[in-house]
Design a protein around this motif. Sequence first.
Motif, PDB file in Angstrom:
ATOM      1  N   GLU A 152      -3.276  -2.448 -12.095  1.00 23.72           N
ATOM      2  CA  GLU A 152      -2.968  -2.115 -10.651  1.00 23.72           C
ATOM      3  C   GLU A 152      -2.731  -0.818 -10.468  1.00 23.72           C
ATOM      4  OE1 GLU A 152      -4.134  -3.512  -7.099  1.00 23.72           O
ATOM      5  OE2 GLU A 152      -3.914  -5.134  -8.911  1.00 23.72           O
TER       6      GLU A 152
ATOM      7  N   PHE B  34     -10.855   1.893 -18.161  1.00 23.72           N
ATOM      8  CA  PHE B  34     -10.496   3.264 -17.635  1.00 23.72           C
ATOM      9  C   PHE B  34     -11.158   4.402 -18.491  1.00 23.72           C
ATOM     10  CE2 PHE B  34      -6.914   0.327 -16.164  1.00 23.72           C
ATOM     11  CZ  PHE B  34      -7.301   0.457 -15.027  1.00 23.72           C
TER      12      PHE B  34
ATOM     13  N   GLU C 160      -5.340   1.605 -11.605  1.00 22.12           N
ATOM     14  CA  GLU C 160      -6.271   1.986 -10.641  1.00 22.12           C
ATOM     15  C   GLU C 160      -6.011   2.671  -9.413  1.00 22.12           C
ATOM     16  OE1 GLU C 160      -7.137  -2.231  -9.824  1.00 22.12           O
ATOM     17  OE2 GLU C 160      -8.768  -2.099 -11.616  1.00 22.12           O
ATOM     18  N   ALA C 161      -4.664   2.469  -9.010  1.00 25.82           N
ATOM     19  CA  ALA C 161      -4.152   3.230  -7.754  1.00 25.82           C
ATOM     20  C   ALA C 161      -3.949   4.833  -8.129  1.00 25.82           C
ATOM     21  CB  ALA C 161      -2.730   2.809  -7.240  1.00 25.82           C
TER      22      ALA C 161
ATOM     23  N   THR D 100       2.311   6.635  -6.939  1.00 24.46           N
ATOM     24  CA  THR D 100       1.446   7.848  -7.546  1.00 24.46           C
ATOM     25  C   THR D 100       1.901   8.959  -7.349  1.00 24.46           C
ATOM     26  OG1 THR D 100       0.078   7.485  -5.532  1.00 24.46           O
ATOM     27  CG2 THR D 100      -0.553   6.033  -7.514  1.00 24.46           C
TER      28      THR D 100
ATOM     29  N   VAL E 288      -5.954   6.240 -10.418  1.00 26.01           N
ATOM     30  CA  VAL E 288      -7.200   6.956 -10.282  1.00 26.01           C
ATOM     31  C   VAL E 288      -7.774   6.953  -9.153  1.00 26.01           C
ATOM     32  CG1 VAL E 288      -9.743   6.385 -11.163  1.00 26.01           C
ATOM     33  CG2 VAL E 288      -7.689   5.943 -12.832  1.00 26.01           C
ATOM     34  N   ASP E 289      -7.745   5.946  -8.000  1.00 23.99           N
ATOM     35  CA  ASP E 289      -8.111   6.280  -6.799  1.00 23.99           C
ATOM     36  C   ASP E 289      -7.480   7.543  -6.164  1.00 23.99           C
ATOM     37  OD1 ASP E 289      -9.850   3.990  -7.250  1.00 23.99           O
ATOM     38  OD2 ASP E 289      -8.337   2.365  -6.272  1.00 23.99           O
ATOM     39  N   ALA E 290      -6.276   7.858  -6.535  1.00 23.31           N
ATOM     40  CA  ALA E 290      -5.581   8.836  -5.778  1.00 23.31           C
ATOM     41  C   ALA E 290      -6.285  10.477  -6.274  1.00 23.31           C
ATOM     42  CB  ALA E 290      -4.188   8.812  -5.974  1.00 23.31           C
ATOM     43  N   GLY E 291      -6.904  10.093  -7.394  1.00 21.07           N
ATOM     44  CA  GLY E 291      -7.453  11.291  -7.940  1.00 21.07           C
ATOM     45  C   GLY E 291      -6.811  11.807  -9.057  1.00 21.07           C
TER      46      GLY E 291
ATOM     47  N   ARG F 228       1.478   4.197  -2.849  1.00 22.32           N
ATOM     48  CA  ARG F 228       1.345   5.690  -2.520  1.00 22.32           C
ATOM     49  C   ARG F 228       2.653   6.012  -3.195  1.00 22.32           C
ATOM     50  NH1 ARG F 228       1.961   9.260   2.706  1.00 22.32           N
ATOM     51  NH2 ARG F 228       2.547  11.286   1.655  1.00 22.32           N
TER      52      ARG F 228
ATOM     53  N   GLU G 203       0.668  -1.267   0.067  1.00 20.15           N
ATOM     54  CA  GLU G 203      -0.105  -0.036  -0.047  1.00 20.15           C
ATOM     55  C   GLU G 203       0.846   1.295   0.011  1.00 20.15           C
ATOM     56  OE1 GLU G 203      -3.688   1.999   2.545  1.00 20.15           O
ATOM     57  OE2 GLU G 203      -3.292  -0.156   2.817  1.00 20.15           O
TER      58      GLU G 203
END
Length: 560
Positions: free
Chosen positions: A266, A317, A269-270, A223, A272-275, A220, A216
């Motif tokens: 992966e 995506f 996705e990470a 990203t 995109v999840d982080a904005g 971070r 995890e």
Amino acid sequence: MYDPDELEAIREAKDEWEEETYGPTVDRFGEREDAFETDTEGQPIDPLYTPDDVADLEYEEDLGFPGEEPFTRGVYSTMHRGRLWTMRQYAGMGTASETNERFHYLIEEGSSGLSMAFDLPTQMGYDSDAAMAEGEVGRSGVAIDTLDDFERVFEGIPLDEVSTSMTINAPAAVLLAMYVAIGDQQGVPREQLRGTIQNDIMKEYIARNLYIYPPEPSMRLITDVFEFCAAETPNFNTISISGYHIREAGSTAAQEVAFTLGNGIEYVEAAVDAGLDVEEFAPQLSFFFNAHNDIFEEAAKFRAARRLWAKIMQERFDAESSKAKQLKFHTQTGGSTLTAQQIENNVVRVAYQALAAVLGGTQSLHTNGKDEALALPTEQSVRTALRTQQILAHESGAADTIDPLAGSYYVESLTDGIEERAVSIIESVDERGGMLPAVESQWVQREIQDVAFERQREIEEGERIIVGVNEYESDEDPEIDLEEVDPERENEQRERLEAVKDERDSEAVEEALEAIREAANAEENLLPYMVEAVKRYATVQEICDVLREEFGEYQPGSAL
């Protein structure tokens, strides 16, 4: 793409050929006893391919034109007719000064890109004076402790004139910060910095085991690099999503494609999840593939990977721009295919592998030295490896037309087959919740290990011929001139590190490290703080240790 009546006529003609021409010849003279199948996939190879083998092929949907979706035929409209691939040669020679000498040598010999190898302590986030580093400083690449080392590495090398690839993963953000700092020192605008940072932690969990932090926080960091580079260094590739090491661990070609693109999914996705916006960061993604000996299987692999990634980016995506769907990739010839026996044979292997990469449309290429199964490559073997690319570019004709294998019934059939198997593997990954859970459960590792075990069995039992190893062996034991790392270099590196620590402003370093700690806890982007810390000559380990304290260290389970 083909007329049904014409296909039927071809089928009938082929049946007639098999019955009247091919069959009687085989009955009378036989065929070689080889197993006619692709090198890693074991896909049976028919004696002859016709349009019937690609009867379902739709030209615009499956092939299209170079520079246009689905990019099967290349991501750029002119490909190697417009500009040759970047010729990179991997270099990292013990100390920063030795690496600088090798870089200058490669540039003088015509290399158009630098590729930087780091020693194991650096890759693990340790300084040269750490107990963990003893005996490994400068062995597998250059030792980098502080910005002082980077200053030595790039002395006399303008960063606005070269493209630099850095093979570093767990501490990738720190080394990128150093590269940005050197660019700032040279007065190079950040938007002019070109190159690639490998920054692919997923494959470390899968194949290499050079990780530091749990998944995890590692994601971070990745990203954070995406976000920083999109704003500051738009011409720098933020990640090299690597199938190379997956293949080195023993995977098949289809597994290499599937697990590499699975890792790519992966990361996207990470982000995109982080904005982050796909259209902004996706064009800076790059990939890194292996090239093995089966020329047609490898070329088909590259073509299939491009087509499949374009589909993934659009379907998963909702990417709209072509740049966000392009799979741009670097290739390195297969290190695991090199043999310690009869090392001259490796020159031939590397040449064929390089040909496969060029026929498959690579954007950059590293060719291994013949002696890399034994040691770091000598200057002579590096020159031969580079000349291999130059001969391929200027004498072979392989770069004169775009996608020269397109339309080959055999290659198109292989391309379809690899894509189909890769899709099936990705579906199995999805069923397990994605690549992170699939890796944490050791499923991915077991899938690769099973293939690697079977391949080794085939070699040991003589079912798979490796020239000079289990067939065509020689009793000669020729003298080999190998590159050696002087053990005294380790002491010199530690002395330089001690001198830097003595001369720097320790209070300023502590302030910069504390700012990194606060940013880590505040979920701020860490890169600006890392750039400031390395400019104050904070060490790689000092920065990594702050994050070890905040993020913890990854403790994997054992593969079952």
